[in-house]
Design a protein around this motif. Structure first.
Motif: not given
Ligand SMILES: NC(=O)C1=CN([C@@H]2O[C@H](COP(=O)(O)OP(=O)(O)OC[C@H]3O[C@@H](n4cnc5c(N)ncnc54)[C@H](O)[C@@H]3O)[C@@H](O)[C@H]2O)C=CC1
Ligand SMILES: O=C([O-])CC(=O)C(=O)O
Length: 330
Positions: A16, A43, A132, A134
């Motif tokens: 996302q 990815e 980014v 978490n």
């Molecule tokens: N620091 C902040 O302010 C914020 C942090 N986040 C965090 O950002 C992270 C990502 O969120 P979204 O994009 O919504 O999640 P999402 O699930 O839509 O996308 C995460 C992507 O990372 C990929 N992925 C997982 N493990 C991986 C790895 N080892 N290497 C490469 N890619 C990998 C997945 O296949 C997926 O496509 C989450 O941990 C979320 O909690 C989200 C919003 C704010």
């Protein structure tokens, strides 16, 4: 003369946040409208994720961004991070309803250990890293500890979304414009314990604290609203924040790269011991940036209420650090 392209790695590129982030990097929002970029996208090495990544890359191609000189897809951090100048580490499992970000610690710690090691081996020796995924502060700490040959100060965590959330809340409360608010900061962890602090903030030169003059609102409305905003978005959208998170990542790196002209922003950075925060803990601090370096704003008075809040968020970070100790080199 045209600038040499900078290499930017983004992990979780088909997720996302990736979908809201990549187009803006390629458009020059992050590193400048005259700065060519090369995107190195990571990815998981899984057919579905790689296929989704190819789809995103097709759309990026279809934008014909003039600043994008090259783009590659990867399933291995050792190729994705080769020679990168910036790494935006987004890829991780997001939380769902009812979870706290620290519940993700075990699941995501492995990822950041492996990625820290890969950065250590193949990235530019001056790579700048934004975590980014978490729990962002502790993941940044893990990546930093896993990359002993890189400058520790270059590992940062994203507190900018909390900072931007706080700005909007203060603007709404005071009936002023976000662009006129200065000297706001968020101390500590990207979690509900973080301490958004407007005690030093000004709006058009006037003290925000005097304009608001309501400690009850500060303690019981403002801090919980900013601190629990991520959960409120999950509750409303059924998914965690994405476009606002991508926007904050753009702001964080943009300001680090381009400079803030003396203005304050907030970055999660390894402490140098300032304000009594133990060295190495990745903590949100008020900073200014210049020539690609950040500097903590020094000499701020910490009153009793603020100290209590800072202690609380520090305690949480110390516990998180203890929780991942077994995964890190001694
Ligand atoms: N620091 C902040 O302010 C914020 C942090 N986040 C965090 O950002 C992270 C990502 O969120 P979204 O994009 O919504 O999640 P999402 O699930 O839509 O996308 C995460 C992507 O990372 C990929 N992925 C997982 N493990 C991986 C790895 N080892 N290497 C490469 N890619 C990998 C997945 O296949 C997926 O496509 C989450 O941990 C979320 O909690 C989200 C919003 C704010
Ligand atoms: O709350 C979450 O899990 C996503 C996030 O970090 C935020 O929106 O601040």
């Amino acid at each position: 003369m045209a600038k040499t392209p900078l290499r930017v790695a983004v992990t979780g590129a088909a997720g996302q946040i990736g979908y809201a982030l990549l187009f803006r990097i390629a458009n020059g929002d992050m590193l400048g409208k005259d700065q060519p970029v090369i995107l190195q996208l990571l990815e998981i090495p899984d057919e579905k994720a790689q296929k989704a990544l190819k789809g995103v890359m097709m759309e990026i191609d279809d934008c014909a961004f003039p600043l994008l000189t090259e783009m590659t897809a990867h399933g291995d951090p050792l190729t994705a991070f080769k020679d990168v100048d910036y790494a935006v580490l987004v890829g991780a499992r997001p939380r769902g309803p009812g979870m706290e970000r620290k519940d993700l610690l075990e699941a995501n710690a492995q990822i950041f250990t492996a990625q820290g090691k890969a950065l250590d081996q193949v990235a530019s020796r001056n790579v700048k890293v934004l975590v980014v995924g978490n729990p962002a502060n502790t993941n940044a700490y893990i990546a930093m500890k896993s990359a002993p040959s890189l400058p520790a100060k270059n590992f940062t965590a994203m507190l900018r979304l909390d900072h931007n959330r706080a700005l909007s809340q203060v603007a709404a409360k005071t009936g002023t414009a976000v662009k006129d608010i200065e000297k706001l900061t968020v101390w500590g962890n990207h979690s509900p314990t973080m301490y958004a602090d407007y005690r030093f903030a000004t709006v058009n030169g006037k003290a925000v604290k005097d304009l608001i003059n309501d400690q009850e609102w500060n303690a019981n409305t403002f801090l919980p609203t900013v601190g629990k905003r991520g959960a409120a978005i999950i509750e409303a959208r059924g998914l965690s924040s994405a476009a606002s998170a991508a926007n904050a990542a753009i702001d964080h790196i943009h300001d680090w790269h381009v400079g803030t002209n003396g203005k304050w922003t907030t970055m999660g950075i390894p402490s140098d011991g300032s304000y009594g925060i133990p060295e190495g803990i990745v903590f949100g601090f008020p900073v200014t940036t210049e020539n690609g370096e950040y500097k903590i704003v020094q000499g701020l008075e910490i009153d009793a209420f603020s100290q209590e809040r800072i202690n609380l968020t520090l305690k949480e970070l110390t516990e998180e650090r203890e929780g991942v100790k077994h995964l890190l080199p001694a």
